[in-house]
Scaffold this active site. Structure first.
Site, PDB file in Angstrom:
ATOM      1  N   GLU A  78      10.263 -13.973 -16.577  1.00  0.00           N
ATOM      2  CA  GLU A  78      10.092 -12.868 -17.506  1.00  0.00           C
ATOM      3  C   GLU A  78       9.564 -11.628 -16.768  1.00  0.00           C
ATOM      4  O   GLU A  78      10.003 -10.507 -17.018  1.00  0.00           O
ATOM      5  CB  GLU A  78       9.160 -13.276 -18.647  1.00  0.00           C
ATOM      6  CG  GLU A  78       9.752 -14.354 -19.542  1.00  0.00           C
ATOM      7  CD  GLU A  78       9.788 -15.757 -18.930  1.00  0.00           C
ATOM      8  OE1 GLU A  78      10.575 -16.581 -19.421  1.00  0.00           O
ATOM      9  OE2 GLU A  78       9.046 -16.034 -17.962  1.00  0.00           O
ATOM     10  N   HIS A  87      -5.654  -1.177 -10.972  1.00  0.00           N
ATOM     11  CA  HIS A  87      -5.120  -0.851  -9.650  1.00  0.00           C
ATOM     12  C   HIS A  87      -3.630  -0.550  -9.644  1.00  0.00           C
ATOM     13  O   HIS A  87      -3.169   0.224  -8.803  1.00  0.00           O
ATOM     14  CB  HIS A  87      -5.373  -2.003  -8.679  1.00  0.00           C
ATOM     15  CG  HIS A  87      -6.815  -2.174  -8.343  1.00  0.00           C
ATOM     16  ND1 HIS A  87      -7.237  -3.018  -7.344  1.00  0.00           N
ATOM     17  CD2 HIS A  87      -7.946  -1.624  -8.865  1.00  0.00           C
ATOM     18  CE1 HIS A  87      -8.550  -2.980  -7.259  1.00  0.00           C
ATOM     19  NE2 HIS A  87      -9.005  -2.145  -8.179  1.00  0.00           N
ATOM     20  N   ASN A  88      -2.881  -1.178 -10.536  1.00  0.00           N
ATOM     21  CA  ASN A  88      -1.418  -1.054 -10.494  1.00  0.00           C
ATOM     22  C   ASN A  88      -0.840  -0.283 -11.658  1.00  0.00           C
ATOM     23  O   ASN A  88       0.372  -0.083 -11.710  1.00  0.00           O
ATOM     24  CB  ASN A  88      -0.777  -2.449 -10.438  1.00  0.00           C
ATOM     25  CG  ASN A  88      -1.324  -3.269  -9.292  1.00  0.00           C
ATOM     26  OD1 ASN A  88      -2.027  -4.241  -9.508  1.00  0.00           O
ATOM     27  ND2 ASN A  88      -1.033  -2.861  -8.071  1.00  0.00           N
ATOM     28  N   ARG A 123      -5.876   6.221  -3.958  1.00  0.00           N
ATOM     29  CA  ARG A 123      -5.115   5.219  -3.196  1.00  0.00           C
ATOM     30  C   ARG A 123      -4.158   4.453  -4.093  1.00  0.00           C
ATOM     31  O   ARG A 123      -3.041   4.127  -3.679  1.00  0.00           O
ATOM     32  CB  ARG A 123      -6.043   4.263  -2.452  1.00  0.00           C
ATOM     33  CG  ARG A 123      -6.878   3.392  -3.369  1.00  0.00           C
ATOM     34  CD  ARG A 123      -7.914   2.583  -2.589  1.00  0.00           C
ATOM     35  NE  ARG A 123      -8.818   1.955  -3.516  1.00  0.00           N
ATOM     36  CZ  ARG A 123      -9.065   0.665  -3.558  1.00  0.00           C
ATOM     37  NH1 ARG A 123      -8.485  -0.146  -2.707  1.00  0.00           N
ATOM     38  NH2 ARG A 123      -9.905   0.176  -4.441  1.00  0.00           N
ATOM     39  N   ARG A 166      -0.016   4.569  -3.890  1.00  0.00           N
ATOM     40  CA  ARG A 166       0.775   3.348  -3.728  1.00  0.00           C
ATOM     41  C   ARG A 166       1.804   3.184  -4.848  1.00  0.00           C
ATOM     42  O   ARG A 166       2.946   2.787  -4.604  1.00  0.00           O
ATOM     43  CB  ARG A 166      -0.154   2.133  -3.665  1.00  0.00           C
ATOM     44  CG  ARG A 166      -1.006   2.142  -2.412  1.00  0.00           C
ATOM     45  CD  ARG A 166      -2.131   1.156  -2.480  1.00  0.00           C
ATOM     46  NE  ARG A 166      -2.963   1.254  -1.284  1.00  0.00           N
ATOM     47  CZ  ARG A 166      -4.178   0.735  -1.203  1.00  0.00           C
ATOM     48  NH1 ARG A 166      -4.705   0.092  -2.239  1.00  0.00           N
ATOM     49  NH2 ARG A 166      -4.875   0.858  -0.091  1.00  0.00           N
TER      50      ARG A 166
END
Length: 161
Positions: free
Chosen positions: A76, A103-104, A138, A142
């Site tokens: 999924e 963070h993402n 940061r 990214r």
């Protein structure tokens, strides 16, 4: 917040219960999954449609996230991540739910319905929804590199070359 949900047969019971929980918490829920149990159903289209809806909503300024379920959550997550603009994270505990957002800036959470109790799943999703992106430079950098690759295949220079 609008929450787009998709599952296959393995997560159908969780999805139904989760939708009730999320609506009770004041969220608008849009179900992109199956309407009945079919042990041979195929999850990719369900998950891709949910991911597409998250992207459309976010581009239109609507606060939205996605939740996809399966037996393990792996397939999924892979399906959702094929949609440009999606950052789907496989989550298996509270820490991974929180870090996926912090963070993402993950906009879809993927969970293995056969791996966790309903109470665990709810806690992961509630934490995911409640956690904001950190906006740390940061992490922004990214995520931008991932988006660049997704858009046009560009990568930073190889330091070994």
């Amino acid at each position: 917040m609008r929450i787009h949900i998709a599952t296959d047969h393995a997560g159908l019971d969780f999805s139904t219960q989760l939708q009730e929980h999320l609506r009770g918490a004041g969220h608008e829920v849009v179900d992109h999954g199956p309407v009945e149990y079919d042990a041979l159903d195929d999850y990719p289209a369900f998950c891709i449609r949910a991911a597409q809806a998250v992207v459309v909503d976010q581009r239109d300024g609507v606060e939205a996230l996605g939740v996809v379920f399966g037996g393990s959550g792996n397939g999924e997550q892979i399906a959702a991540n094929k949609v440009e603009g999606i950052r789907a994270a496989l989550v298996w505990n509270l820490s991974t739910a929180e870090l996926a957002r912090e963070h993402n800036d993950a906009n879809v959470i993927s969970i293995g319905a056969r791996q966790h109790t309903f109470e665990e799943v709810v806690s992961f999703i509630d934490r995911f929804i409640a956690t904001p992106f950190s906006e740390d430079e940061r992490h922004v950098r990214r995520i931008g590199q991932i988006a660049d690759y997704e858009r046009d295949g560009s990568l930073l220079p190889d330091p070994r070359a």
